[in-house]
Design an enzyme around this catalytic site. Structure first.
Site, mmCIF file in Angstrom:
data_model
loop_
_atom_site.group_PDB
_atom_site.id
_atom_site.type_symbol
_atom_site.label_atom_id
_atom_site.label_comp_id
_atom_site.label_asym_id
_atom_site.label_seq_id
_atom_site.Cartn_x
_atom_site.Cartn_y
_atom_site.Cartn_z
ATOM 1 N N TYR A 131 17.220 -19.129 7.915
ATOM 2 C CA TYR A 131 17.947 -19.092 8.968
ATOM 3 C C TYR A 131 19.077 -17.819 8.925
ATOM 4 C CZ TYR A 131 20.332 -19.762 13.776
ATOM 5 O OH TYR A 131 20.690 -19.288 14.823
ATOM 6 N N TRP A 197 26.648 -37.971 3.576
ATOM 7 C CA TRP A 197 25.650 -37.414 2.855
ATOM 8 C C TRP A 197 26.623 -36.348 1.851
ATOM 9 C CZ3 TRP A 197 20.159 -35.096 4.289
ATOM 10 C CH2 TRP A 197 19.388 -36.015 4.712
ATOM 11 N N ASP A 264 24.794 -30.963 -0.194
ATOM 12 C CA ASP A 264 26.191 -30.506 0.291
ATOM 13 C C ASP A 264 25.955 -29.174 0.982
ATOM 14 O OD1 ASP A 264 27.670 -32.407 -0.607
ATOM 15 O OD2 ASP A 264 28.484 -31.485 -2.474
#
Length: 306
Positions: A131, A197, A264
């Site tokens: 992206y 997360w 991360d």
């Protein structure tokens, strides 16, 4: 006439609200409304029909990290096709200006404070390689069309956006939206903890979607430039602190547990918005804590309405 592309998406909806409030004349369209920007003929037909002076491009095929990793080929193909067809149609129909938002994941993965003159200073982060590249390519395309055809495109680099009407699906949501979903669900079910997360250490700057929409609209009247233009204030918040703010906004009383086995993403993302402030005569104004409270209230209200 202003043409808003991607009008049913997160950013597009808020752009339309502000155009309506300002009583601006515009046409809104999106894939769900029948305009497939991946199709060259359809895109040209749309532009020839509307004959826009300005195009606000809110169309993108995008989601969170999980979505991007799962749909990398589609993300590459769909976004490049939309960019190419948009540039072709805008040139063919003599559009006065295109305003094009670019995600800040187009910056080098090891950058800390994102500055425009460091846009090409290193590779993208692996987690957003596809992206980030296609959004970077949208600037390259606009530069090329400016050089050869004189097309006027203002490319705004927006910080991570959040706010009411964001994606709140497990795969499509970004970190802030995903955390709101988790804490709201934990409160509703009485769960004793919420798993966040990663390490909780990555720092992100968050831009309220209404500030992003305002930047898009203001850019229609800004001085022309082929340079990228950052929109931001240069202040970030760690994922752990963000989780704590969201926990308080939701009213959840349980524990936060970090899961460092999960990715991360890039370690640091804040944006130097000085150039944008000069170009637009404006900087983002909506505070993060109030913005989160408003987003949580909207999300809870939507759940109650279902």
């Amino acid at each position: 006439m202003i043409l808003v592309l991607g009008a049913t998406g997160f950013l597009g909806k808020r752009v339309i609200r502000q155009l309506e409030a300002a009583k601006k004349d515009f046409t809104a369209t999106s894939l769900s409304a029948g305009a497939d920007l991946r199709d060259r003929a359809q895109t040209l037909e749309l532009f020839e029909k509307v004959k826009p002076a300005y195009v606000l491009n809110c169309a993108a095929y995008v989601g969170g990290i999980q979505f991007g990793l799962k749909h990398q080929a589609e993300m590459f193909r769909n976004n490049l096709l939309m960019t190419i067809n948009l540039l072709e149609a805008a040139t063919t129909t003599n559009v006065r200006r295109v305003v094009n938002p670019i995600s800040n994941c187009a910056y080098p993965g090891d950058a800390t404070l994102f500055r425009e003159d460091e846009f090409w200073d290193g590779p993208l982060h692996d987690s957003v390689m596809t992206y980030g590249f296609v959004r970077k390519a949208s600037w390259v395309g606009s530069w090329a069309y400016a050089q050869q055809y004189g097309l006027d495109v203002v490319n705004l680099i927006l910080s991570n956006m959040y706010g009411p009407e964001d994606h709140f699906e497990a795969e499509r949501s970004h970190a802030l939206g995903a955390l709101i979903m988790k804490f709201a669900s934990a409160k509703a079910t009485g769960a004793p903890e919420v798993v966040v997360w990663g390490s909780g250490k990555p720092v992100r700057e968050w831009l309220h979607v209404d500030d992003g929409a305002e930047a898009m609209i203001r850019a229609m009247d800004a001085p022309a430039t082929t340079d990228i233009v950052n929109i931001g204030v240069g202040k970030g918040i760690s994922i752990l602190e963000l989780a704590e703010v969201i926990r308080d906004a939701v009213g959840y009383m349980g524990r936060i547990v970090l899961d460092p086995s999960k990715p991360d993403g890039a370690p640091f993302k804040t944006v130097d918005g000085a150039r944008g402030a000069r170009l637009l005569g404006w900087s983002p104004t909506r505070g993060l804590r109030q913005g989160i409270q408003d987003t949580v209230a909207w999300y809870v209200e939507q759940g109650a309405a279902q």
